[in-house]
Scaffold this motif. Structure first.
Motif, PDB file in Angstrom:
ATOM      1  N   GLU A 124       0.673  -1.172   0.048  1.00  0.00           N
ATOM      2  CA  GLU A 124       0.011   0.076  -0.043  1.00  0.00           C
ATOM      3  C   GLU A 124       0.983   1.378  -0.143  1.00  0.00           C
ATOM      4  O   GLU A 124       0.624   2.176  -0.644  1.00  0.00           O
ATOM      5  CB  GLU A 124      -1.040   0.018   1.180  1.00  0.00           C
ATOM      6  N   VAL A 125       1.784   1.275   0.783  1.00  0.00           N
ATOM      7  CA  VAL A 125       2.938   2.454   0.588  1.00  0.00           C
ATOM      8  C   VAL A 125       3.465   2.481  -0.533  1.00  0.00           C
ATOM      9  O   VAL A 125       3.739   3.740  -1.065  1.00  0.00           O
ATOM     10  CB  VAL A 125       3.725   2.366   1.946  1.00  0.00           C
ATOM     11  N   ALA A 126       3.977   1.376  -1.171  1.00  0.00           N
ATOM     12  CA  ALA A 126       4.614   1.479  -2.471  1.00  0.00           C
ATOM     13  C   ALA A 126       3.832   2.118  -3.329  1.00  0.00           C
ATOM     14  O   ALA A 126       4.240   3.037  -4.158  1.00  0.00           O
ATOM     15  CB  ALA A 126       5.226   0.121  -2.669  1.00  0.00           C
ATOM     16  N   GLU A 177       1.680   6.692  -6.701  1.00  0.00           N
ATOM     17  CA  GLU A 177       0.739   7.660  -7.051  1.00  0.00           C
ATOM     18  C   GLU A 177       0.963   9.152  -6.772  1.00  0.00           C
ATOM     19  O   GLU A 177       0.625   9.992  -7.619  1.00  0.00           O
ATOM     20  CB  GLU A 177      -0.493   7.243  -6.518  1.00  0.00           C
ATOM     21  N   PHE A 178       1.625   9.281  -5.658  1.00  0.00           N
ATOM     22  CA  PHE A 178       1.990  10.612  -5.301  1.00  0.00           C
ATOM     23  C   PHE A 178       3.097  11.226  -6.051  1.00  0.00           C
ATOM     24  O   PHE A 178       3.126  12.351  -6.587  1.00  0.00           O
ATOM     25  CB  PHE A 178       2.453  10.831  -3.895  1.00  0.00           C
ATOM     26  N   GLU A 220       9.651  11.835 -10.449  1.00  0.00           N
ATOM     27  CA  GLU A 220      10.109  10.529 -10.602  1.00  0.00           C
ATOM     28  C   GLU A 220      10.142   9.398  -9.524  1.00  0.00           C
ATOM     29  O   GLU A 220       9.789   8.473  -9.604  1.00  0.00           O
ATOM     30  CB  GLU A 220      11.469  10.377 -11.274  1.00  0.00           C
ATOM     31  N   HIS A 221      10.544  10.131  -8.446  1.00  0.00           N
ATOM     32  CA  HIS A 221      10.444   9.288  -7.280  1.00  0.00           C
ATOM     33  C   HIS A 221       9.706   9.940  -6.101  1.00  0.00           C
ATOM     34  O   HIS A 221       9.790  11.150  -5.761  1.00  0.00           O
ATOM     35  CB  HIS A 221      11.960   9.289  -6.751  1.00  0.00           C
ATOM     36  N   ALA A 222       9.206   9.178  -5.172  1.00  0.00           N
ATOM     37  CA  ALA A 222       8.888   9.426  -3.890  1.00  0.00           C
ATOM     38  C   ALA A 222       8.948   8.536  -2.684  1.00  0.00           C
ATOM     39  O   ALA A 222       8.955   7.427  -2.899  1.00  0.00           O
ATOM     40  CB  ALA A 222       7.023   9.689  -4.027  1.00  0.00           C
ATOM     41  N   ARG A 242      -7.471  10.375  -4.550  1.00  0.00           N
ATOM     42  CA  ARG A 242      -8.461  10.396  -5.672  1.00  0.00           C
ATOM     43  C   ARG A 242      -9.320  11.542  -5.343  1.00  0.00           C
ATOM     44  O   ARG A 242     -10.072  11.867  -6.369  1.00  0.00           O
ATOM     45  CB  ARG A 242      -8.848   9.187  -5.468  1.00  0.00           C
ATOM     46  N   HIS A 243      -9.314  12.182  -4.188  1.00  0.00           N
ATOM     47  CA  HIS A 243     -10.516  13.144  -3.886  1.00  0.00           C
ATOM     48  C   HIS A 243      -9.699  14.718  -3.942  1.00  0.00           C
ATOM     49  O   HIS A 243     -10.395  15.691  -3.780  1.00  0.00           O
ATOM     50  CB  HIS A 243     -11.092  12.994  -2.606  1.00  0.00           C
ATOM     51  N   LEU A 244      -8.386  14.637  -3.932  1.00  0.00           N
ATOM     52  CA  LEU A 244      -7.676  15.771  -3.615  1.00  0.00           C
ATOM     53  C   LEU A 244      -7.989  16.920  -4.530  1.00  0.00           C
ATOM     54  O   LEU A 244      -8.113  18.139  -4.051  1.00  0.00           O
ATOM     55  CB  LEU A 244      -6.095  15.602  -3.502  1.00  0.00           C
ATOM     56  N   ASP A 245      -7.927  16.597  -5.724  1.00  0.00           N
ATOM     57  CA  ASP A 245      -8.136  17.632  -6.798  1.00  0.00           C
ATOM     58  C   ASP A 245      -9.539  18.345  -6.408  1.00  0.00           C
ATOM     59  O   ASP A 245      -9.824  19.529  -6.629  1.00  0.00           O
ATOM     60  CB  ASP A 245      -8.206  17.341  -8.282  1.00  0.00           C
TER      61      ASP A 245
END
Length: 368
Positions: free
Chosen positions: A36-38, A43-44, A51-53, A243-246
């Motif tokens: 889930e974290v990966a 996605e973030f 490229e990386h988070a 998914r709701h942020l925008d």
């Protein structure tokens, strides 16, 4: 009662999604980092257009690791602003470096680039602009100066999820960008969490090791590290909320526009400024007040919660007396700390609630 923030309303609106995500983690029994974290990292990173988070446990940890990845350590200096949450400065101190302050612009409350070059010394290792209240600093000018002197820029984007600067997302311009997912943030976890974003693969790998005890793989510790890992429940919840942020951001911007429209008729009103080329996401909607205490009292008596962000600038905090600053050193930061009042703003607010806040303010007097 009009709360400053209504996290219960947010949860209610996405309850089925959040509950399913949390139960999925519990069923997997994979509680720290994991799939889930990966997925949230991927996605973030895509959301920020990088490229990386690297997911971590807090925004403060994100700032700390980004500074370490930039090579900041004892004897170095990091330039930032005194008008910010204290974590910005604490992260610098964690590395053993010395915070060096420059004042803010009086309208955006972000770093004043015109004062930046004078603060640079041979010991300056990084510049950390703060995208305060949801508006990005003047990154073109800051980056030009940083590149001239060969200094890394780390964006403190802890209040600026999705904010924009000339078409670029917060966190995507400097060497790294750091985010907090504290529950009250525009993208908030159900607890503590944070993230670093970067386009530098080597620094991303270094930060991944440092967040997990310096391990390249289990029980092989290549560098000294920390227990800064994100837990899986936070990753799962944040995937849902991203998914709701925008849509939430659009609502915040609409509420801010409504506030500004209603308050524009007051000759003494000074509402937030969205600078040209920037996309403000209004984590905080702060107005400048002549008599802040009186206005705050009036709002409280009317059942409206308001707040102060931040009533004492960092350079005047007792914890940082060792830096040797006095009142008057950074006049715009000090004026902001005395005069700004944060009004309720959250996606679930109604037009009626915004009207009620404005009506109380109309009965009061505030000014710069």
């Amino acid at each position: 009662m009009i709360p400053f923030l209504d996290l219960k309303a947010q949860y209610t609106s996405i309850k089925s999604e959040v509950d399913a995500a949390v139960l999925g983690v519990l069923a997997s029994a994979q509680y720290v980092l994991g799939e889930e974290v990966a997925r949230f990292e991927q996605e973030f990173a895509s959301y920020c257009r990088v490229e990386h988070a690297i997911a971590v446990n807090t925004g403060t940890s994100a700032l700390h690791l980004a500074l370490l990845a930039a090579g900041v350590g004892p004897g170095d200096e990091v330039i930032t602003v005194p008008f910010t949450f204290v974590a910005t400065v604490s992260a610098i101190c964690y590395t053993g470096a010395t915070p060096v302050f420059v004042d803010i612009e009086p309208t955006t409350f972000t770093m004043d680039p015109a004062k930046l070059e004078a603060a640079i010394t041979p010991r300056t290792k990084a510049i950390m602009p703060v995208h305060l209240y949801g508006q990005m600093a003047d990154m073109d000018t800051i980056m030009e100066i940083a590149e001239l002197y060969g200094i890394a820029v780390i964006e403190d984007a802890c209040q600026a999820h999705g904010a924009g600067y000339k078409g670029q997302r917060a966190g995507s311009i400097g060497m790294a960008g750091c985010f907090s997912f504290y529950p009250g943030k525009n993208l908030g976890a159900c607890g503590e969490a944070g993230m670093i974003v970067t386009n530098n693969a080597a620094e991303a790998q270094a930060m991944r090791m440092m967040r997990d005890w310096g391990q390249s793989r289990r029980y092989e510790h290549l560098v000294k590290g920390f227990n800064y890992r994100m837990d899986a429940i936070q990753g799962a919840v944040l995937r849902v909320k991203l998914r709701h942020l925008d849509a939430w951001t659009d609502a915040r911007r609409a509420h801010a526009a409504r506030y500004s429209e209603l308050l524009r008729g007051l000759e003494t009103a000074l509402t937030p400024v969205e600078a040209a080329g920037r996309r403000h996401v209004y984590h905080i909607y702060a107005v400048r007040c002549r008599d802040r205490e009186n206005l705050h009292r009036s709002l409280t008596e009317a059942g409206i919660q308001a707040g102060f962000h931040y009533p004492i600038p960092v350079h005047l905090q007792a914890a940082h007396q060792d830096l040797g600053h006095r009142a008057g050193d950074f006049p715009f930061a000090e004026e902001a700390s005395r005069t700004l009042l944060s009004l309720p703003i959250y996606p679930e607010m109604t037009a009626e609630q915004i009207g009620q806040v404005a009506a109380v303010m109309e009965q009061d007097v505030y000014a710069s």
